[in-house]
Design a protein around this motif. Structure first.
Motif, short mmCIF file in Angstrom:
data_model
loop_
_atom_site.label_atom_id
_atom_site.label_comp_id
_atom_site.label_asym_id
_atom_site.label_seq_id
_atom_site.Cartn_x
_atom_site.Cartn_y
_atom_site.Cartn_z
N VAL A 128 0.85 -1.20 0.00
CA VAL A 128 0.00 0.00 0.00
C VAL A 128 0.88 1.25 0.00
N ALA A 153 2.14 2.91 3.30
CA ALA A 153 1.18 3.34 4.32
C ALA A 153 1.15 2.36 5.47
N PHE A 154 0.59 2.80 6.58
CA PHE A 154 0.46 1.97 7.77
C PHE A 154 -0.81 1.13 7.65
N TRP A 197 -2.28 -1.99 12.51
CA TRP A 197 -2.10 -1.25 13.77
C TRP A 197 -2.42 -2.19 14.94
N TYR A 200 -1.55 9.83 2.60
CA TYR A 200 -2.36 8.67 3.00
C TYR A 200 -3.46 9.17 3.91
N TYR A 224 -6.46 8.02 6.89
CA TYR A 224 -6.90 7.03 7.87
C TYR A 224 -8.22 7.47 8.48
N GLN A 233 -10.58 6.92 11.87
CA GLN A 233 -10.51 6.42 13.25
C GLN A 233 -11.84 6.64 13.94
N PRO A 241 -6.60 3.49 14.14
CA PRO A 241 -6.85 4.01 12.78
C PRO A 241 -6.91 2.88 11.75
N LEU A 257 -6.50 2.38 7.48
CA LEU A 257 -6.07 2.98 6.21
C LEU A 257 -7.22 2.94 5.21
N PHE A 304 -4.26 5.31 -0.01
CA PHE A 304 -2.81 5.36 -0.04
C PHE A 304 -2.33 5.93 -1.37
N TYR A 339 -7.62 11.39 9.32
CA TYR A 339 -6.29 11.97 9.38
C TYR A 339 -5.56 11.73 8.06
N GLN A 346 -1.73 11.76 6.28
CA GLN A 346 -0.38 11.43 6.75
C GLN A 346 0.58 11.48 5.58
#
Lengths: 121, 108
Positions: free
Chosen positions: A105, A108-109, A112, B33, B35, B37, B43, B45, B48, B86, B88
């Motif tokens: 991706v 990207a994170f 989590w 990116y 997110y 939440q 969070p 995704l 991206f 958010y 990023q």
């Protein structure tokens, strides 16, 4: 199942230390950078820092406000990343998340943990 | 230090379109990116590389980019979209990461 599980949070006095752990499963931990992100109650997400993988010399980087007090490390044999926090301040009170950037991706994170609460008081 | 600026809040009626902007000087050179939440949750995704959507994310979420601003658009907003969002990115050297200030989306 791809999973990150944080632990080690709790109550600590100002000036104290705490070490958080992030246990990974379901993916090749040794090949992945790992990041820490925190969130104070009612506030936004704040990037804490990251550690890269062995091929990238386990390079670390930290947010300016945490550099010198926080240290990120990892033990690839245990699939675990760590966040050592020293000289803690009341403003460090937050939920701390670990997260993984994924090439699938675009960095990207995508994964989590559930977060662990650190209270400095 | 590098900053990403978002509006604090956006309100929208169900079925309407919500647009959330994110502004930052390095955005022309770095991907952004997004997110989502929800309260008490980690969070997730949703966008991206400015415009790409991960598997499992509804098509009503889309991203766009123009100069120093990226935009998250939620088309046909649903009640379940009420959350904090958010953006990023990273600085120009891709060493330091940063999150936007966050936007609370309220579905009226």
């Amino acid at each position: 199942e791809v999973q990150l599980v944080e632990s080690g949070g709790g109550l600590v006095q100002p000036g104290g230390s705490l070490k958080l752990s992030c246990a990974a499963s379901g993916f090749t931990f040794s090949g992945s950078a790992m990041h820490w992100v925190r969130q104070a109650s009612g506030k936004g997400l704040e990037w804490v820092g990251r550690i890269r993988s062995k091929p990238k010399d386990y390079a670390t980087a930290y947010a300016v406000s945490m550099k010198g007090r926080f240290t990120i490390s990892r033990d690839d044999s245990k699939n675990t990343a760590y966040l050592q926090m020293n000289s803690l301040k009341t403003e460090d009170t937050a939920v701390y998340y670990c997260t993984r950037p994924s090439d699938s991706v675009g960095g990207a994170f995508d994964i989590w943990g559930q977060g662990t609460l650190v209270t400095v008081s | 230090s590098y900053e990403l600026t978002q509006p604090p809040s956006v309100s929208v009626s169900p079925g309407q379109t919500a647009r959330i902007t994110c502004s930052g000087d390095a955005l022309p050179n770095q991907y952004a990116y997004w997110y989502q939440q929800r309260p008490g949750q980690a969070p997730v995704l949703i966008i991206f590389k400015d415009i790409e959507r991960p598997p499992g994310i509804p098509e009503r979420f889309s991203g766009s980019s123009s100069g120093t601003t990226v935009t998250l658009t939620i088309s046909g907003v649903q009640a379940e979209d009420e959350a904090d969002y958010y953006c990023q990115s990273a600085d120009s050297s891709a060493t330091y990461y940063v999150f936007g200030t966050g936007t609370k989306v309220t579905v009226l």
